[in-house]
Motif scaffolding. Structure first.
Motif, PDB file in Angstrom:
ATOM      1  N   UNK A 113       1.002  -1.235  -0.128  1.00 53.72           N
ATOM      2  CA  UNK A 113      -0.011  -0.085   0.005  1.00 53.72           C
ATOM      3  C   UNK A 113       0.704   1.146  -0.012  1.00 53.72           C
ATOM      4  N   UNK A 114       1.961   1.366   0.654  1.00 50.31           N
ATOM      5  CA  UNK A 114       2.614   2.423   0.732  1.00 50.31           C
ATOM      6  C   UNK A 114       3.424   2.809  -0.793  1.00 50.31           C
ATOM      7  N   UNK A 115       3.875   1.814  -1.475  1.00 49.95           N
ATOM      8  CA  UNK A 115       4.312   1.917  -2.700  1.00 49.95           C
ATOM      9  C   UNK A 115       3.375   2.349  -3.599  1.00 49.95           C
ATOM     10  N   UNK A 116       1.970   1.807  -3.396  1.00 54.04           N
ATOM     11  CA  UNK A 116       0.998   2.174  -4.491  1.00 54.04           C
ATOM     12  C   UNK A 116       0.708   3.754  -4.334  1.00 54.04           C
ATOM     13  N   UNK A 117       0.337   4.164  -2.959  1.00 57.58           N
ATOM     14  CA  UNK A 117       0.073   5.688  -2.724  1.00 57.58           C
ATOM     15  C   UNK A 117       1.134   6.411  -2.867  1.00 57.58           C
ATOM     16  N   UNK A 211      -3.795   6.276   2.978  1.00 58.44           N
ATOM     17  CA  UNK A 211      -3.842   5.376   2.045  1.00 58.44           C
ATOM     18  C   UNK A 211      -3.106   3.986   2.205  1.00 58.44           C
ATOM     19  N   UNK A 212      -2.370   4.175   3.185  1.00 56.65           N
ATOM     20  CA  UNK A 212      -1.471   2.835   3.474  1.00 56.65           C
ATOM     21  C   UNK A 212      -2.079   2.305   4.818  1.00 56.65           C
ATOM     22  N   UNK A 213      -2.368   2.861   5.840  1.00 58.24           N
ATOM     23  CA  UNK A 213      -2.742   2.237   7.228  1.00 58.24           C
ATOM     24  C   UNK A 213      -3.634   1.576   7.225  1.00 58.24           C
ATOM     25  N   UNK A 214      -4.891   1.807   6.751  1.00 57.52           N
ATOM     26  CA  UNK A 214      -5.902   0.987   6.603  1.00 57.52           C
ATOM     27  C   UNK A 214      -5.910  -0.314   5.813  1.00 57.52           C
ATOM     28  N   UNK A 215      -5.303  -0.050   4.485  1.00 62.82           N
ATOM     29  CA  UNK A 215      -5.187  -0.862   3.535  1.00 62.82           C
ATOM     30  C   UNK A 215      -4.124  -1.952   3.973  1.00 62.82           C
ATOM     31  N   UNK A 216      -2.974  -1.560   4.796  1.00 59.57           N
ATOM     32  CA  UNK A 216      -1.995  -2.604   5.284  1.00 59.57           C
ATOM     33  C   UNK A 216      -2.673  -3.478   6.272  1.00 59.57           C
ATOM     34  N   UNK A 217      -3.746  -2.956   6.972  1.00 59.31           N
ATOM     35  CA  UNK A 217      -4.461  -3.622   8.111  1.00 59.31           C
ATOM     36  C   UNK A 217      -5.485  -4.804   7.221  1.00 59.31           C
ATOM     37  N   UNK A 218      -6.213  -4.276   6.472  1.00 62.42           N
ATOM     38  CA  UNK A 218      -6.885  -5.015   5.469  1.00 62.42           C
ATOM     39  C   UNK A 218      -6.239  -6.174   4.731  1.00 62.42           C
ATOM     40  N   UNK A 353      -1.982  -5.553  16.388  1.00 66.30           N
ATOM     41  CA  UNK A 353      -1.584  -4.030  16.918  1.00 66.30           C
ATOM     42  C   UNK A 353      -2.261  -3.827  18.160  1.00 66.30           C
ATOM     43  N   UNK A 354      -1.742  -2.862  19.125  1.00 67.69           N
ATOM     44  CA  UNK A 354      -2.442  -2.551  20.344  1.00 67.69           C
ATOM     45  C   UNK A 354      -3.126  -1.367  19.937  1.00 67.69           C
ATOM     46  N   UNK A 355      -4.270  -1.369  19.660  1.00 66.35           N
ATOM     47  CA  UNK A 355      -5.300  -0.335  19.426  1.00 66.35           C
ATOM     48  C   UNK A 355      -6.684  -0.881  19.621  1.00 66.35           C
ATOM     49  N   UNK A 356      -7.506   0.425  20.159  1.00 66.05           N
ATOM     50  CA  UNK A 356      -8.871   0.250  20.015  1.00 66.05           C
ATOM     51  C   UNK A 356      -9.826   0.069  18.929  1.00 66.05           C
ATOM     52  N   UNK A 357      -9.227   1.358  18.142  1.00 67.72           N
ATOM     53  CA  UNK A 357      -9.967   1.654  16.995  1.00 67.72           C
ATOM     54  C   UNK A 357      -9.543   1.139  15.662  1.00 67.72           C
ATOM     55  N   UNK A 358      -8.308   0.596  15.541  1.00 64.59           N
ATOM     56  CA  UNK A 358      -7.815  -0.007  14.431  1.00 64.59           C
ATOM     57  C   UNK A 358      -7.606  -1.616  14.478  1.00 64.59           C
ATOM     58  N   UNK A 359      -7.847  -2.377  13.519  1.00 65.01           N
ATOM     59  CA  UNK A 359      -7.335  -3.875  13.573  1.00 65.01           C
ATOM     60  C   UNK A 359      -6.318  -3.938  12.582  1.00 65.01           C
TER      61      UNK A 359
END
Length: 370
Positions: A113-117, A211-218, A353-359
């Motif tokens: 994702x980071x390369x694409x965005x 562009x890459x944070x949520x796509x990485x999770x997905x 990841x240690x997170x409440x809002x993100x998976x």
């Protein structure tokens, strides 16, 4: 979260996200609820960005960025996604050679994702390695409750990102290219644009990190879902045309963004509950996607599920502009991965990841079976 109403039904969450009766927390909210916001560069960034704005300001910023995510532009990026995916999977194969174990997130899930965005915006490949830690730092802003350390990490990340993208814009003024950074520079002084220097920088930060944070999770969540449901992975392997459906079912089954907050602009009723003006509601996207009233047998992961509709990319005015591109990344990657690595399986305990809002997975170790 204190002082918020949690919504878990699909219909209620969709109605709130699509309604003009509800706003995202913005600068006006900050003045009321976060009086110390000026002490934090991260708050200044987040609550003045497209993600943290409403009304005319949000529409103006979104209209400018939307040109980068037209169906034609996304379709044109598919070849780039295919090329980068193949290159990264070559490295993944090398790591697995001789019975080795490889961290999918480190070798594929993050860099794709980071390369694409980065290609979309104009960030050179050689500069991209630094953004994993910065993106994770900035994403602490998405936590429903932020600790002192969350603010410190986010502030450091935003300061570094602002410095980087200000430098990138200086380069593009001298040497324009076919990328979003150059396009925004061309629009900044037009009637359509009227972007300040800070708005230019912060818009690029938002597009890049989102562009890459949520796509990485997905990507990691989808791979994990398929490998833990080998019968479903076999279906996709036999029929690669099911790859987009597998991504969509993964988005429903284990959404990368679990929740998002809205503020009532006026007194309103949701699901039979009265919400006062200024009242907070939290749409729990992960629960809404598994609402049995919308998706029967919601805990089952099945790539042939009919009529899948997800709120994983939000809805309404703040629907994620990069959703189509993320789906392309997921479908391309899953198709290539299952084709090239038929015996792939888990090789140890993954680390979420240690997170409440993100998976998301920080570590997803995989190996070839046998």
């Amino acid at each position: 979260m204190v002082g918020t109403s949690f919504l878990t039904r699909f219909a209620d969450c969709q109605a709130v996200l699509a309604s003009s009766d509800f706003l995202v927390p913005d600068l006006e909210w900050c003045e009321r609820e976060l009086p110390e916001w000026r002490e934090h560069p991260a708050a200044d960034f987040f609550y003045t960005s497209m993600l943290g704005s409403n009304g005319a300001r949000h529409e103006r910023l979104r209209r400018l960025v939307a040109a980068a995510f037209t169906p034609r532009r996304v379709a044109g990026l598919r070849a780039t996604v295919e090329k980068i995916s193949a290159e990264l999977l070559d490295g993944f194969a090398d790591a697995l050679a001789g019975g080795g174990t490889a961290d999918f997130q480190d070798l594929v899930g993050y860099p794709l994702p980071v390369a694409v965005v980065g290609e979309l915006i104009g960030v050179p490949r050689g500069d991209q390695a630094q953004f994993r830690a910065l993106g994770q730092g900035a994403s602490r802003l998405l936590e429903p409750v932020r600790t002192v350390e969350d603010w410190a990490r986010a502030d450091r990340a935003v300061a570094a990102l602002r410095e980087y993208f200000a430098g990138l814009l200086r380069e593009r003024r001298v040497s324009p290219a076919d990328d979003l950074a150059s396009a925004l520079l061309l629009m900044r002084d037009t009637d359509q644009g009227r972007l300040s220097e800070r708005e230019l920088v912060d818009t690029l930060i938002l597009v890049f990190v989102a562009g890459f944070e949520t796509a990485t999770g997905m990507l990691g969540l989808t791979v994990f879902a398929l490998l833990t449901h080998p019968d479903q992975a076999a279906l996709v392997r036999e029929d690669p045309g099911l790859a987009p459906a597998a991504v969509e079912e993964s988005l429903r089954w284990d959404a990368p963004v679990l929740m998002t907050e809205r503020i009532a602009a006026r007194p309103v009723e949701v699901g039979g509950v009265a919400i006062p003006a200024g009242g907070s509601v939290t749409t729990v996207l992960g629960a809404a996607n598994r609402d049995p009233a919308r998706h029967p047998e919601p805990d089952a992961f099945t790539v042939r599920r009919p009529d899948v509709r997800v709120l994983s990319f939000s809805a309404g005015a703040h629907y994620c502009l990069g959703a189509a591109l993320a789906r392309v990344e997921g479908a391309v990657l899953i198709g290539q991965l299952l084709s090239r690595f038929p015996g792939l399986g888990q090789a140890g305990q993954p680390v979420r990841r240690a997170s409440i809002g993100l998976r998301s997975f920080d570590v997803l170790p995989l190996a070839r079976a046998g």
